[in-house]
Design a protein around this motif. Structure first.
Motif, PDB file in Angstrom:
ATOM      1  N   LEU A  71       0.875  -1.166   0.000  1.00 21.50           N
ATOM      2  CA  LEU A  71       0.000   0.000   0.000  1.00 21.50           C
ATOM      3  C   LEU A  71       0.915   1.220   0.000  1.00 21.50           C
ATOM      4  O   LEU A  71       1.826   1.316   0.816  1.00 21.50           O
ATOM      5  N   VAL A  72       0.696   2.112  -0.935  1.00 22.84           N
ATOM      6  CA  VAL A  72       1.469   3.344  -1.015  1.00 22.84           C
ATOM      7  C   VAL A  72       0.480   4.479  -0.799  1.00 22.84           C
ATOM      8  O   VAL A  72      -0.434   4.679  -1.602  1.00 22.84           O
ATOM      9  N   ASN A  73       0.652   5.197   0.300  1.00 16.75           N
ATOM     10  CA  ASN A  73      -0.298   6.250   0.669  1.00 16.75           C
ATOM     11  C   ASN A  73      -1.735   5.713   0.612  1.00 16.75           C
ATOM     12  O   ASN A  73      -2.632   6.333   0.065  1.00 16.75           O
ATOM     13  N   ASN A  74      -1.929   4.519   1.150  1.00 19.03           N
ATOM     14  CA  ASN A  74      -3.226   3.824   1.244  1.00 19.03           C
ATOM     15  C   ASN A  74      -3.804   3.372  -0.083  1.00 19.03           C
ATOM     16  O   ASN A  74      -4.996   3.091  -0.169  1.00 19.03           O
ATOM     17  N   THR A 121      11.597   1.812  -6.439  1.00 18.20           N
ATOM     18  CA  THR A 121      11.537   3.192  -6.923  1.00 18.20           C
ATOM     19  C   THR A 121      10.956   3.242  -8.334  1.00 18.20           C
ATOM     20  O   THR A 121      10.174   4.139  -8.656  1.00 18.20           O
ATOM     21  N   SER A 122      11.289   2.254  -9.162  1.00 15.89           N
ATOM     22  CA  SER A 122      10.734   2.210 -10.521  1.00 15.89           C
ATOM     23  C   SER A 122       9.229   2.008 -10.497  1.00 15.89           C
ATOM     24  O   SER A 122       8.492   2.660 -11.238  1.00 15.89           O
ATOM     25  N   ASN A 127       3.988   4.514 -11.249  1.00 20.59           N
ATOM     26  CA  ASN A 127       2.626   4.777 -10.783  1.00 20.59           C
ATOM     27  C   ASN A 127       2.401   6.234 -10.390  1.00 20.59           C
ATOM     28  O   ASN A 127       1.383   6.566  -9.788  1.00 20.59           O
ATOM     29  N   GLY A 128       3.365   7.110 -10.702  1.00 17.91           N
ATOM     30  CA  GLY A 128       3.165   8.547 -10.502  1.00 17.91           C
ATOM     31  C   GLY A 128       3.538   9.084  -9.139  1.00 17.91           C
ATOM     32  O   GLY A 128       3.210  10.227  -8.814  1.00 17.91           O
TER      33      GLY A 128
END
Length: 167
Positions: A71-74, A121-122, A127-128
């Motif tokens: 989960l990236v920033n939910n 990181t890629s 995914n922006g």
């Protein structure tokens, strides 16, 4: 003894029996419960920066793990994904892991997934995402339960600088 003493003693014994029965039920329930502890962290091994996600079965029963995600920033970001690199090539990310889903995690066992920092990181840039993001790793079980790690702050720019320095 007066007429109230016997019923009071019987009531006290009954309450004691009830407490012992409840304690036994709770102990049995706790022994049969599935418990997964999930951790997410960054590490360096042999000059290779990694993001690691682990699942530890702290319970007394095997648990079927169906998948893991970040989960990236939910928001869910798939770990297995095609990456498009600047040189025009594409590669499927293959995390270093001892897990093949679905995976039966036995009691007391641990499963670890290692992702190269460059891959993370890629994925995030693809995914922006940029700057500092909150990463949470999670595993989903056959019981449709989600077991999440605590969040970590991941600085994409700092990770890219570190990768460029060491490659």
């Amino acid at each position: 003894m007066d007429e109230l003493t016997i019923p009071v003693i019987a009531l006290i014994i009954s309450i004691g029996g009830l407490i012992i029965s409840l304690a036994s039920i709770l102990y049995t329930w706790n022994q049969n419960r599935r418990r997964i502890e999930v951790n997410l962290w960054t590490s360096t091994e042999n000059d290779e920066r990694m993001v690691k996600l682990s699942a530890f079965n702290a319970g007394y029963r095997s648990v079927a793990l169906l998948k893991c995600e970040l989960l990236v920033n939910n928001e869910i970001v798939e770990i297995k994904k095609w990456l498009n690199y600047e040189d025009g090539s594409s590669r499927l990310i293959k995390p270093k892991t001892n897990l093949k889903f679905p995976y039966s995690l036995k009691e007391g066992a641990i499963g670890i997934i290692c992702l190269d920092m460059l891959q993370i990181t890629s994925i995030l840039e693809y995914n922006g995402y940029s700057g500092i993001v909150k990463l949470v790793g999670y595993f989903e079980t056959a019981q449709n339960k989600i077991h999440e790690s605590k969040s970590i702050d991941f600085d994409i720019e700092k990770a890219k600088e570190h990768i460029k320095k060491n490659h």
